[in-house]
Write a protein that holds these residues in place. Structure first.
Motif, PDB file in Angstrom:
ATOM      1  N   VAL A 151      58.261  37.526   6.566  1.00 54.79           N
ATOM      2  CA  VAL A 151      58.574  36.155   6.989  1.00 54.79           C
ATOM      3  C   VAL A 151      57.431  35.208   6.644  1.00 54.79           C
ATOM      4  CG1 VAL A 151      58.854  34.663   9.026  1.00 54.79           C
ATOM      5  CG2 VAL A 151      60.228  36.741   8.788  1.00 54.79           C
ATOM      6  N   THR A 152      56.216  35.590   7.000  1.00 57.66           N
ATOM      7  CA  THR A 152      55.090  34.690   6.764  1.00 57.66           C
ATOM      8  C   THR A 152      54.706  34.658   5.284  1.00 57.66           C
ATOM      9  OG1 THR A 152      53.577  36.472   7.388  1.00 57.66           O
ATOM     10  CG2 THR A 152      54.190  34.901   9.105  1.00 57.66           C
ATOM     11  N   GLY A 153      54.965  35.731   4.565  1.00 57.77           N
ATOM     12  CA  GLY A 153      54.667  35.754   3.135  1.00 57.77           C
ATOM     13  C   GLY A 153      55.644  34.909   2.330  1.00 57.77           C
ATOM     14  N   ASN A 154      56.930  34.977   2.678  1.00 59.40           N
ATOM     15  CA  ASN A 154      57.942  34.203   1.937  1.00 59.40           C
ATOM     16  C   ASN A 154      57.978  32.730   2.352  1.00 59.40           C
ATOM     17  OD1 ASN A 154      58.829  36.524   0.575  1.00 59.40           O
ATOM     18  ND2 ASN A 154      60.293  37.028   2.193  1.00 59.40           N
ATOM     19  N   ASN A 155      57.634  32.482   3.606  1.00 58.94           N
ATOM     20  CA  ASN A 155      57.612  31.120   4.156  1.00 58.94           C
ATOM     21  C   ASN A 155      58.999  30.474   4.229  1.00 58.94           C
ATOM     22  OD1 ASN A 155      55.584  29.540   5.394  1.00 58.94           O
ATOM     23  ND2 ASN A 155      55.819  27.996   3.789  1.00 58.94           N
ATOM     24  N   VAL A 156      60.042  31.286   4.183  1.00 64.86           N
ATOM     25  CA  VAL A 156      61.411  30.802   4.384  1.00 64.86           C
ATOM     26  C   VAL A 156      62.124  31.740   5.346  1.00 64.86           C
ATOM     27  CG1 VAL A 156      61.570  29.747   2.087  1.00 64.86           C
ATOM     28  CG2 VAL A 156      62.387  32.096   2.428  1.00 64.86           C
ATOM     29  N   VAL A 157      63.048  31.169   6.137  1.00 61.16           N
ATOM     30  CA  VAL A 157      63.917  31.982   7.000  1.00 61.16           C
ATOM     31  C   VAL A 157      65.314  31.372   7.013  1.00 61.16           C
ATOM     32  CG1 VAL A 157      62.154  32.902   8.588  1.00 61.16           C
ATOM     33  CG2 VAL A 157      63.230  30.696   9.091  1.00 61.16           C
ATOM     34  N   CYS A 158      66.299  32.237   7.311  1.00 64.06           N
ATOM     35  CA  CYS A 158      67.611  31.736   7.697  1.00 64.06           C
ATOM     36  C   CYS A 158      67.881  32.206   9.125  1.00 64.06           C
ATOM     37  CB  CYS A 158      68.705  32.220   6.748  1.00 64.06           C
ATOM     38  SG  CYS A 158      70.307  31.471   7.135  1.00 64.06           S
ATOM     39  N   VAL A 159      68.202  31.263  10.006  1.00 63.37           N
ATOM     40  CA  VAL A 159      68.548  31.577  11.396  1.00 63.37           C
ATOM     41  C   VAL A 159      70.067  31.659  11.473  1.00 63.37           C
ATOM     42  CG1 VAL A 159      68.460  30.801  13.788  1.00 63.37           C
ATOM     43  CG2 VAL A 159      66.496  30.416  12.269  1.00 63.37           C
ATOM     44  N   ASN A 160      70.583  32.888  11.619  1.00 62.07           N
ATOM     45  CA  ASN A 160      72.012  33.143  11.671  1.00 62.07           C
ATOM     46  C   ASN A 160      72.421  33.338  13.134  1.00 62.07           C
ATOM     47  OD1 ASN A 160      72.655  33.715   8.605  1.00 62.07           O
ATOM     48  ND2 ASN A 160      70.779  34.866   9.060  1.00 62.07           N
ATOM     49  N   VAL A 161      73.082  32.334  13.726  1.00 63.38           N
ATOM     50  CA  VAL A 161      73.487  32.385  15.131  1.00 63.38           C
ATOM     51  C   VAL A 161      74.764  33.225  15.225  1.00 63.38           C
ATOM     52  CG1 VAL A 161      74.144  31.017  17.152  1.00 63.38           C
ATOM     53  CG2 VAL A 161      72.469  30.110  15.503  1.00 63.38           C
ATOM     54  N   LEU A 162      74.710  34.305  16.011  1.00 65.72           N
ATOM     55  CA  LEU A 162      75.799  35.285  15.979  1.00 65.72           C
ATOM     56  C   LEU A 162      77.041  34.803  16.718  1.00 65.72           C
ATOM     57  CD1 LEU A 162      73.908  38.681  16.436  1.00 65.72           C
ATOM     58  CD2 LEU A 162      74.406  37.387  14.346  1.00 65.72           C
ATOM     59  N   SER A 163      78.190  35.154  16.164  1.00 65.89           N
ATOM     60  CA  SER A 163      79.453  34.958  16.872  1.00 65.89           C
ATOM     61  C   SER A 163      79.699  36.184  17.755  1.00 65.89           C
ATOM     62  CB  SER A 163      80.596  34.727  15.877  1.00 65.89           C
ATOM     63  OG  SER A 163      80.681  35.790  14.965  1.00 65.89           O
ATOM     64  N   ALA A 164      80.700  36.066  18.642  1.00 69.01           N
ATOM     65  CA  ALA A 164      80.851  37.054  19.716  1.00 69.01           C
ATOM     66  C   ALA A 164      81.051  38.479  19.194  1.00 69.01           C
ATOM     67  CB  ALA A 164      82.005  36.646  20.626  1.00 69.01           C
ATOM     68  N   GLN A 165      81.736  38.619  18.065  1.00 66.92           N
ATOM     69  CA  GLN A 165      82.049  39.975  17.591  1.00 66.92           C
ATOM     70  C   GLN A 165      80.896  40.615  16.825  1.00 66.92           C
ATOM     71  OE1 GLN A 165      83.359  37.081  16.606  1.00 66.92           O
ATOM     72  NE2 GLN A 165      84.456  37.241  14.677  1.00 66.92           N
ATOM     73  N   GLN A 166      79.768  39.943  16.723  1.00 66.55           N
ATOM     74  CA  GLN A 166      78.637  40.466  15.942  1.00 66.55           C
ATOM     75  C   GLN A 166      77.586  41.160  16.809  1.00 66.55           C
ATOM     76  OE1 GLN A 166      77.931  36.778  13.728  1.00 66.55           O
ATOM     77  NE2 GLN A 166      78.748  37.773  11.882  1.00 66.55           N
ATOM     78  N   GLU A 167      77.979  41.561  18.025  1.00 66.97           N
ATOM     79  CA  GLU A 167      77.059  42.287  18.916  1.00 66.97           C
ATOM     80  C   GLU A 167      76.454  43.537  18.262  1.00 66.97           C
ATOM     81  OE1 GLU A 167      78.643  43.094  22.844  1.00 66.97           O
ATOM     82  OE2 GLU A 167      77.381  44.882  23.034  1.00 66.97           O
ATOM     83  N   PRO A 168      77.235  44.338  17.493  1.00 68.01           N
ATOM     84  CA  PRO A 168      76.601  45.514  16.863  1.00 68.01           C
ATOM     85  C   PRO A 168      75.458  45.138  15.923  1.00 68.01           C
ATOM     86  CG  PRO A 168      79.001  45.716  16.827  1.00 68.01           C
ATOM     87  CD  PRO A 168      78.703  44.318  17.279  1.00 68.01           C
ATOM     88  N   LEU A 169      75.572  43.996  15.242  1.00 69.24           N
ATOM     89  CA  LEU A 169      74.486  43.563  14.353  1.00 69.24           C
ATOM     90  C   LEU A 169      73.251  43.164  15.167  1.00 69.24           C
ATOM     91  CD1 LEU A 169      76.332  41.383  11.697  1.00 69.24           C
ATOM     92  CD2 LEU A 169      75.341  43.668  11.383  1.00 69.24           C
TER      93      LEU A 169
ATOM     94  N   GLY B 254      80.364  35.072   8.531  1.00 70.63           N
ATOM     95  CA  GLY B 254      81.047  35.120   9.819  1.00 70.63           C
ATOM     96  C   GLY B 254      80.201  34.762  11.020  1.00 70.63           C
ATOM     97  N   CYS B 255      78.981  34.294  10.805  1.00 70.82           N
ATOM     98  CA  CYS B 255      78.185  33.881  11.963  1.00 70.82           C
ATOM     99  C   CYS B 255      78.625  32.485  12.412  1.00 70.82           C
ATOM    100  CB  CYS B 255      76.690  33.936  11.678  1.00 70.82           C
ATOM    101  SG  CYS B 255      76.073  32.742  10.498  1.00 70.82           S
ATOM    102  N   ALA B 256      78.229  32.107  13.644  1.00 68.58           N
ATOM    103  CA  ALA B 256      78.665  30.832  14.221  1.00 68.58           C
ATOM    104  C   ALA B 256      78.097  29.657  13.437  1.00 68.58           C
ATOM    105  CB  ALA B 256      78.255  30.750  15.683  1.00 68.58           C
ATOM    106  N   VAL B 257      76.820  29.758  13.090  1.00 68.09           N
ATOM    107  CA  VAL B 257      76.178  28.732  12.276  1.00 68.09           C
ATOM    108  C   VAL B 257      74.906  29.345  11.696  1.00 68.09           C
ATOM    109  CG1 VAL B 257      75.019  27.725  14.317  1.00 68.09           C
ATOM    110  CG2 VAL B 257      75.246  26.353  12.243  1.00 68.09           C
ATOM    111  N   ALA B 258      74.605  28.989  10.451  1.00 68.16           N
ATOM    112  CA  ALA B 258      73.378  29.461   9.796  1.00 68.16           C
ATOM    113  C   ALA B 258      72.539  28.250   9.413  1.00 68.16           C
ATOM    114  CB  ALA B 258      73.716  30.281   8.559  1.00 68.16           C
ATOM    115  N   PHE B 259      71.248  28.322   9.780  1.00 63.40           N
ATOM    116  CA  PHE B 259      70.286  27.271   9.447  1.00 63.40           C
ATOM    117  C   PHE B 259      69.323  27.841   8.409  1.00 63.40           C
ATOM    118  CE2 PHE B 259      71.592  26.482  13.839  1.00 63.40           C
ATOM    119  CZ  PHE B 259      71.823  25.123  13.860  1.00 63.40           C
ATOM    120  N   ASP B 260      69.398  27.365   7.194  1.00 70.82           N
ATOM    121  CA  ASP B 260      68.525  27.826   6.115  1.00 70.82           C
ATOM    122  C   ASP B 260      67.278  26.937   6.102  1.00 70.82           C
ATOM    123  OD1 ASP B 260      67.913  29.461   3.902  1.00 70.82           O
ATOM    124  OD2 ASP B 260      68.759  27.996   2.500  1.00 70.82           O
TER     125      ASP B 260
END
Lengths: 163, 163
Positions: free
Chosen positions: B63-81, B112-118
């Protein structure tokens, strides 16, 4: 890289559910409180949480002057308080609508909230329009185990299965 | 002031419900991802969110080496992930369990996530065991309007009434 539009960002953020808190303060700089959903834990060593606060908030001068806050995480039935502390009415009217006590810092602690974190502000970082308050937790109070959650610009109730 | 016990703090924090996200990265420092609930909006001018990350996380160097992240907010059925990216299995196995794309930064975007912030990481503040990543949002993806919420050390589903 491209910059996204503020409206698109706000619409996307409405899809990130969050617990609702009333953040309060009291002391020489006055009593104040505001509704916040941008609250999260930072570390348990030493116990520290953060609160994001708009510097244009009516509570800003009191919060930064007193350097203490209590983060009162609302239970499901406290939705009217969320609206009141997120609106335009004066502090006196806001606080008259509920029962308050204090723990260590003197910041108002809300009766019946899910959990209250009484804090000293340890550090502040400015990011654009907002200050991020890093808050050392010095006392706790617990209440009902259900939360008021704000998602899709509406309130929801979530009840913990185990207390 | 007194210092509260770490265990008491963790028990109290379990009463603050939060949406669950998988935070990913990719680039010269490698592909990685971890489950996070300490994510919130900071400001919409310019659109910026924050992520609290344990520096002991297996994803930290990437994370700190690439200096980029995507925040993937999970939807209800993504509990196993959520469980998979919060556990001990290697990155390759984690990513094999879902379908990914990219937007602007190259960080993995979860289908299939609720919202992704790149995001590009704009600043980092160290607080105790954790780094707070201040992330400028450069692209968005939206999906289902319901969230996976973690409260009381258990998962819950919350559905927005309006999409």
């Amino acid at each position: 890289m491209t910059e996204i539009a503020r409206e698109d960002y706000r619409d996307a953020m409405a899809r990130l559910g969050a617990a609702v808190s009333i953040v309060t303060t009291d002391g020489p700089a006055g009593r104040a409180g505001f509704t916040a959903s941008a609250v999260c834990s930072v570390t348990d060593d030493s116990p520290t949480l953060l609160v994001c606060m708009n510097r244009a908030s009516s509570a800003y001068v009191s919060v930064t002057g007193n350097n203490v806050v209590c983060v009162n995480v609302l239970s499901a039935q406290q939705e009217p308080l969320s609206r009141l502390f997120g609106g335009k009415v004066p502090a006196r009217e806001r606080f008259a609508a509920a029962v308050w006590s204090t723990l260590e810092t003197g910041a108002p602690v809300l009766a019946g909230c899910a959990v209250a974190f009484d804090c000293q502000i340890a550090n502040v970082t400015t990011v654009g329009t907002h200050d991020v308050l890093f808050c050392r937790v010095v006392a706790l109070q617990t209440g009902p185990t259900e939360n008021l959650i704000y998602l899709g610009r509406a309130y929801h109730s979530v009840r913990a299965r185990h207390s």
